[in-house]
Design an enzyme around this catalytic site. Sequence first.
Site, mmCIF file in Angstrom:
data_model
loop_
_atom_site.group_PDB
_atom_site.id
_atom_site.type_symbol
_atom_site.label_atom_id
_atom_site.label_comp_id
_atom_site.label_asym_id
_atom_site.label_seq_id
_atom_site.Cartn_x
_atom_site.Cartn_y
_atom_site.Cartn_z
ATOM 1 C CG PHE A 140 -10.800 18.366 -9.828
ATOM 2 C CD1 PHE A 140 -10.704 18.374 -8.448
ATOM 3 C CD2 PHE A 140 -11.675 19.261 -10.429
ATOM 4 C CE1 PHE A 140 -11.460 19.253 -7.689
ATOM 5 C CE2 PHE A 140 -12.434 20.139 -9.684
ATOM 6 C CZ PHE A 140 -12.335 20.143 -8.315
ATOM 7 C CD GLN A 253 -17.022 23.727 -17.201
ATOM 8 O OE1 GLN A 253 -16.580 24.337 -16.235
ATOM 9 N NE2 GLN A 253 -16.302 22.904 -17.920
ATOM 10 C CG HIS A 255 -19.887 22.271 -11.736
ATOM 11 N ND1 HIS A 255 -20.288 21.219 -10.952
ATOM 12 C CD2 HIS A 255 -18.594 22.506 -11.432
ATOM 13 C CE1 HIS A 255 -19.261 20.838 -10.200
ATOM 14 N NE2 HIS A 255 -18.222 21.596 -10.477
ATOM 15 C CG LEU A 265 -19.768 24.262 -7.528
ATOM 16 C CD1 LEU A 265 -20.454 24.083 -8.871
ATOM 17 C CD2 LEU A 265 -18.343 24.698 -7.727
ATOM 18 C CD GLU A 268 -14.820 18.186 -11.601
ATOM 19 O OE1 GLU A 268 -15.470 19.032 -12.240
ATOM 20 O OE2 GLU A 268 -13.835 17.608 -12.047
ATOM 21 N NE ARG A 299 -16.034 21.089 -13.536
ATOM 22 C CZ ARG A 299 -15.465 22.110 -12.948
ATOM 23 N NH1 ARG A 299 -15.476 23.296 -13.523
ATOM 24 N NH2 ARG A 299 -14.883 21.965 -11.790
ATOM 25 C CG HIS A 366 -19.173 26.189 -13.047
ATOM 26 N ND1 HIS A 366 -19.297 26.636 -11.746
ATOM 27 C CD2 HIS A 366 -17.902 25.753 -13.165
ATOM 28 C CE1 HIS A 366 -18.153 26.459 -11.115
ATOM 29 N NE2 HIS A 366 -17.282 25.939 -11.957
ATOM 30 N NE ARG A 408 -13.286 26.462 -15.928
ATOM 31 C CZ ARG A 408 -13.379 26.060 -14.657
ATOM 32 N NH1 ARG A 408 -12.367 25.442 -14.062
ATOM 33 N NH2 ARG A 408 -14.486 26.258 -13.962
HETATM 34 C C1 LIG Z 1 -18.650 28.373 -7.070
HETATM 35 C C2 LIG Z 1 -17.457 28.289 -7.973
HETATM 36 C C3 LIG Z 1 -16.438 27.405 -7.688
HETATM 37 C C4 LIG Z 1 -15.324 27.324 -8.515
HETATM 38 N N1 LIG Z 1 -14.340 26.439 -8.211
HETATM 39 C C5 LIG Z 1 -13.230 26.396 -8.976
HETATM 40 C C6 LIG Z 1 -12.147 25.544 -8.629
HETATM 41 O O1 LIG Z 1 -12.175 24.828 -7.626
HETATM 42 N N2 LIG Z 1 -11.060 25.529 -9.427
HETATM 43 C C7 LIG Z 1 -10.961 26.321 -10.549
HETATM 44 O O2 LIG Z 1 -9.937 26.283 -11.221
HETATM 45 N N3 LIG Z 1 -11.973 27.164 -10.878
HETATM 46 C C8 LIG Z 1 -13.088 27.213 -10.114
HETATM 47 N N4 LIG Z 1 -14.103 28.078 -10.460
HETATM 48 C C9 LIG Z 1 -13.906 29.022 -11.573
HETATM 49 C C10 LIG Z 1 -12.995 30.165 -11.112
HETATM 50 O O3 LIG Z 1 -13.228 30.448 -9.768
HETATM 51 C C11 LIG Z 1 -13.191 31.440 -11.908
HETATM 52 O O4 LIG Z 1 -13.242 31.179 -13.281
HETATM 53 C C12 LIG Z 1 -12.049 32.414 -11.650
HETATM 54 O O5 LIG Z 1 -11.868 32.584 -10.264
HETATM 55 C C13 LIG Z 1 -12.292 33.740 -12.316
HETATM 56 O O6 LIG Z 1 -11.357 34.674 -11.851
HETATM 57 P P1 LIG Z 1 -11.309 36.116 -12.457
HETATM 58 O O7 LIG Z 1 -10.173 36.810 -11.799
HETATM 59 O O8 LIG Z 1 -11.323 36.033 -13.924
HETATM 60 O O9 LIG Z 1 -12.713 36.791 -12.071
HETATM 61 P P2 LIG Z 1 -13.527 36.938 -10.704
HETATM 62 O O10 LIG Z 1 -12.858 36.337 -9.556
HETATM 63 O O11 LIG Z 1 -14.914 36.514 -11.019
HETATM 64 O O12 LIG Z 1 -13.510 38.501 -10.464
HETATM 65 C C14 LIG Z 1 -14.212 39.394 -11.282
HETATM 66 C C15 LIG Z 1 -13.949 40.793 -10.788
HETATM 67 O O13 LIG Z 1 -14.471 41.734 -11.704
HETATM 68 C C16 LIG Z 1 -15.140 42.746 -11.005
HETATM 69 N N5 LIG Z 1 -16.125 43.336 -11.915
HETATM 70 C C17 LIG Z 1 -16.970 42.711 -12.766
HETATM 71 N N6 LIG Z 1 -17.704 43.603 -13.439
HETATM 72 C C18 LIG Z 1 -17.313 44.821 -13.005
HETATM 73 C C19 LIG Z 1 -17.690 46.147 -13.321
HETATM 74 N N7 LIG Z 1 -18.640 46.427 -14.220
HETATM 75 N N8 LIG Z 1 -17.078 47.161 -12.670
HETATM 76 C C20 LIG Z 1 -16.129 46.918 -11.746
HETATM 77 N N9 LIG Z 1 -15.730 45.680 -11.413
HETATM 78 C C21 LIG Z 1 -16.306 44.655 -12.043
HETATM 79 C C22 LIG Z 1 -15.733 42.052 -9.802
HETATM 80 O O14 LIG Z 1 -16.018 42.958 -8.784
HETATM 81 C C23 LIG Z 1 -14.573 41.117 -9.441
HETATM 82 O O15 LIG Z 1 -13.635 41.797 -8.666
HETATM 83 C C24 LIG Z 1 -15.232 28.156 -9.649
HETATM 84 C C25 LIG Z 1 -16.245 29.054 -9.937
HETATM 85 C C26 LIG Z 1 -17.363 29.099 -9.127
HETATM 86 C C27 LIG Z 1 -18.470 30.047 -9.502
#
Ligand SMILES: Cc1cc2nc3c(=O)[nH]c(=O)nc-3n(C[C@H](O)[C@H](O)[C@H](O)COP(=O)(O)OP(=O)(O)OC[C@H]3O[C@@H](n4cnc5c(N)ncnc54)[C@H](O)[C@@H]3O)c2cc1C
Length: 597
Positions: A140, A253, A255, A265, A268, A299, A366, A408
């Site tokens: 990666f 960031q 991507h 997406l 990567e 990135r 991203h 990141r």
């Molecule tokens: C397409 C894509 C691919 C990615 N691929 C990778 C990868 O391969 N490897 C890597 O390390 N990272 C990757 N990332 C980044 C990574 O996935 C995220 O940064 C990470 O999963 C975030 O996790 P989280 O638990 O912080 O939030 P999230 O998984 O985004 O969850 C947010 C939560 O908050 C809740 N929420 C938000 N606002 C409210 C509200 N007002 N009221 C109630 N609930 C709310 C939502 O419902 C959800 O449950 C990727 C991101 C994307 C977009």
Amino acid sequence: MDHNTIVHDIVIVGAGLAGSWAATVAAREGVRNVAVLSKVHPLRSHSGAAQGGIAAALNNVRPVPGSGPEGPLEQLPEGADPVDSVELHIFDTIKGSDWLGDQDAIEIMCREAVDVLYEYEHMGCVFSRTPDGRIAQRRFGGHSAPRANYAADWTGHVLLHTIYEQALRHGVKFHSEWYCLDLIVEDNVCRGVVAMDILTGKVYTLRAKAVMFATGGYGRAYKITSNALANTGDGVAIAYNAGIPLMDMEFVQFHPTGLYKHGILMSEACRGEGGYLLNKNLERFMQRYAPGKMELAPRDLVSRSEQREIDEGRGIGEDGQGIWLDLRHLGREKILERLPQVREIAINFVGVDPIEDLVPIQPTAHYSMGCIPTDVNGQVLADANGAPVVGFYAAGEVACVSVHGANRLGTNSLLDASVFGRRAGHAMAQFVQSGAVLPPVAGDPAERNRRRLCSLLDNPGSELVEDIAVDLKTTMTNNCGIFRHAEGLKQALADIQALKARFKRARVMDKSSRFNTDLLAALELEHMLTFSEVIAATALARDESRGAHYRTDFPQRDDSRWLVHTVAHKNGEDGPRLSFKPVTINWEKYPPQERKY
Ligand SMILES: Cc1cc2nc3c(=O)[nH]c(=O)nc-3n(C[C@H](O)[C@H](O)[C@H](O)COP(=O)(O)OP(=O)(O)OC[C@H]3O[C@@H](n4cnc5c(N)ncnc54)[C@H](O)[C@@H]3O)c2cc1C
């Protein structure tokens, strides 16, 4: 206590990896009444969209000896020297962060990575495997050894299912499709949240001894983004409005490989598996910008290189804003085995099959490196001096620990959300079990929020929420995107002020109470306007270039003035007041260096 009030020991907003880990750990450590709110079904959290992998120096594979930096990988033979180490992971992450990451936090993340990976495995997570059954790994960007542990190209999906199952198993209560509206903090003590059950439109006060935000990122503030529709940064704005500062908001960031015009997406992993980036002359232009790492440079660098090619007229597509992603040489078998989802997305959204055709892509918003400042246990910090906000925690993309600094590395975010979600769950359990009492709540916060909803619903104004949102995304993309300069950032700030004024006249068309997505869109837009102003203001203040923040008028990194975190405090209706916090650096081990790839 009235029927509008619900009481839990712990309330976690967000059911992605960070929130689900925290809930699981707190519940399994004996906290009985743990609840998670999520505005979408928990399994629809954006974590489930992650494709490429999760970093940990497991040493399961190595490059085939003598095959060069882009050569094939093989499983590490018994007794062979390891190619990776926790130390190397730490260094890569520090370098990737352009020395703005806090090195104590980075060290914790990289050390605990190995344990978290095995914990996922023991919970039954279905990783891809090496021939002898170890967790499969790929290369990666910015990582100097293959340490992206993966499950084909749906890694986030399998991780999220695994931890969500555990949360259910430990009796965590999920309020699914509940929307958090407000955070109750008084006298520096967090007392709960206010949330709406989206199905009925009813608004409740949820009181708790500990509250955690795990609300994810805010990519939806940009026109082209890889982020889910739900990623509108609600938690960022709600915390800021409640008096919590925001850290390092200027670092957004981009991507390098979002699908052209859609932003969806193309993981990567495409480049990790050996994909090329080509300009309109079919030239592998990364040769000019990062000859050592080529497409696997980090990135920020790859996105800027693409944008340079585009700006200098070597882009593709009808508007010249695209770049080609070439996977054809990987061959059918590898694409079907390792990148099946990527292939399906390309076929469904732009009608090209990467096995035979070039795929049009472009940089896409991203990830948010900044947001709510925390210590390494998820404890939210009230100011640059590190004073805690009692009972308030954050982890995952909404938190800024800071492990990613100015940029990141791919696969470090699923890791960040898992490691610091797990740690925050443990810290909250300890806090609750050490005699924390339910703090009293003054007045009726739910009523205050009902009035906010009514004033939105009753507004007879002529502005459409959608129009204001489009204009916000446009100015953020044009003026606060990959390349920035003072004039553009001032324009963004002026535009946001004007959009805020227009928002006061915004009309919500749907007046009903049940599942009113029109109302939700208005709330989300208000949140985006709030934190976008902070992004633009901090980007204007930081007159240097570092990581993902690139100022064309200040193209050099300036450690003498800017080796600091930016902390933005809400300042009434004026723009944020800024203060600065030193970066934690181990000067003997990892002193700042020039960042070259
Ligand atoms: C397409 C894509 C691919 C990615 N691929 C990778 C990868 O391969 N490897 C890597 O390390 N990272 C990757 N990332 C980044 C990574 O996935 C995220 O940064 C990470 O999963 C975030 O996790 P989280 O638990 O912080 O939030 P999230 O998984 O985004 O969850 C947010 C939560 O908050 C809740 N929420 C938000 N606002 C409210 C509200 N007002 N009221 C109630 N609930 C709310 C939502 O419902 C959800 O449950 C990727 C991101 C994307 C977009």
